[in-house]
Write an enzyme that holds these catalytic residues in place. Structure first.
Site, PDB file in Angstrom:
ATOM      1  N   GLU A 189       0.597  -0.256  -4.838  1.00  0.00           N
ATOM      2  CA  GLU A 189      -0.358   0.824  -5.039  1.00  0.00           C
ATOM      3  C   GLU A 189       0.419   2.142  -5.129  1.00  0.00           C
ATOM      4  OE1 GLU A 189      -4.181   2.594  -2.664  1.00  0.00           O
ATOM      5  OE2 GLU A 189      -2.159   2.981  -1.930  1.00  0.00           O
ATOM      6  N   ASP A 218       0.826  -1.198   0.000  1.00  0.00           N
ATOM      7  CA  ASP A 218       0.000   0.000   0.000  1.00  0.00           C
ATOM      8  C   ASP A 218       0.870   1.262   0.000  1.00  0.00           C
ATOM      9  OD1 ASP A 218      -2.897   0.724   0.188  1.00  0.00           O
ATOM     10  OD2 ASP A 218      -2.212   1.841   1.943  1.00  0.00           O
TER      11      ASP A 218
END
Length: 359
Positions: A108, A71
């Site tokens: 991401e 992330d």
């Protein structure tokens, strides 16, 4: 120091305007990109990096996971140090591949393709946010070729950087409003959007709950509401960490009931996943744009792998539309909605799709 403390910059993935925070003594400050309750680690410290690599080793060796979803990958270091971010992920990949050569890493990087691309040497799979936003724009504006052209542009752009990249396509995720809400709770548009995702190139990711048509709007907690496994009175597996506002009984049909309904969202997903897994052209084939001109609401593209060639066509508007099928495409391997092929002239009703295999 004051310039850093008062820096007021927001990004696509954060509206926090203060990154340096006072722990309460008024002297020393700590860095927290997203908010004060989430202090960032200091990756300039070699011992911190080694601890992160050891955590990765634990999960790969002792637990046996296949890889990691990483992330906020562009926020390892502050935003004015992108080159350091790129180098960190190359080092991270090398460390993880030394432990597990076939480790799967997907990152991401919430930004446009020019910012995303330099992360590819360290993170071979990256989420394609352009796909998500262009899919919504195309579906809501009725502009059929907008997405295929954008996707072709992105794929060609990444291909020039590394041919080994994995395009991680998404229709939604834990930071965006639920797809069904974005499409005005229109079930026909919803099923077609999924038909597009699962017939386009890339490695498609499905956010939990999308397979049963869960709903949700910001703030984030209400995009992440409890999954509906059974009818409420029978659902011993449903979590209770939050009182749901959108994905509630009466608004969302639980999985147990959708399994029994051949027309449910769940079985629509199953059908398309089976289709994708059955035809290499859909699973791993290249994307080829048609040379023909079609009505504005038609989204059309070819998928090719070896000798196998597939033609995909969607009418993403509500009105009926007709087009001439390319020569050699007669065998329908998937259909959504109503349509008639009369001697090579295909008439599709609103939000209807067809997938053809070339003879």
């Amino acid at each position: 120091i004051a310039d850093f403390l008062n820096k007021k910059v927001i990004t696509l993935d954060s509206d926090n305007i203060r990154q340096w925070h006072d722990p309460g003594f008024g002297e020393d400050y700590y860095y927290g990109f997203f908010w004060g309750g989430m202090p960032d680690l200091n990756f300039d410290n070699p011992k911190v990096r080694e601890e992160i690599y050891d955590i990765g080793r634990f999960w790969l060796e002792e637990v046996g996971v296949d890889g990691f979803r990483l992330d906020a990958a562009k926020h390892i270091f502050p935003d004015d140090r992108p080159a350091d971010n790129h180098e960190f992920w190359k080092e991270f990949r090398a460390k993880m591949e030394a432990i597990k050569p076939d480790v799967y890493l997907v990152g991401e990087v919430y930004d446009k393709k020019e910012i995303v691309a330099p992360y590819l040497p360290g993170l071979p799979a990256l989420f394609n946010f352009d796909f998500h936003y262009t899919l919504l724009e195309a579906m809501n504006e009725g502009d059929g070729m907008l997405l295929p052209k954008k996707q072709k542009e992105i794929l060609d752009f990444y291909q020039e950087i590394t041919p080994e990249f994995i395009d991680a396509t998404i229709s939604s995720n834990h930071d965006q409003p639920r797809l069904l809400n974005e499409l005005g709770s229109d079930s026909e548009k919803y099923k077609q959007a999924i038909s597009i995702l699962l017939t386009m190139p890339g490695a498609p990711y499905l956010y939990y709950g999308e397979e049963i048509g869960m709903k949700g709007l910001k703030p984030d907690e209400h995009i992440r509401e409890p999954f509906l496994w059974e009818e409420k009175e029978k659902d011993t597996g449903r979590t209770s960490w939050i009182e749901p506002k959108y994905s509630i009984d009466g608004e969302v049909t639980p999985l147990s009931l959708q399994r029994k309904d051949p027309k449910s969202y769940f079985n629509h997903y199953k059908t398309l996943i089976s289709l994708r897994n059955s035809y290499p052209a859909l699973a791993i084939g290249e994307l080829v744009l048609p040379e023909e001109d079609f009505p504005k609401s038609i989204m059309a593209y070819y998928r090719k792998a070896g000798e196998q060639e597939i033609f995909v066509v969607h009418n993403i508007a509500k009105d009926q539309v007709s087009l001439e099928l390319p020569r050699g495409f007669e065998d329908v391997i998937f259909g959504l909605g109503d349509g008639i092929n009369s001697s090579g002239k295909l008439t599709l009703e609103g939000n209807s799709s067809r997938v053809y295999l070339k003879k």
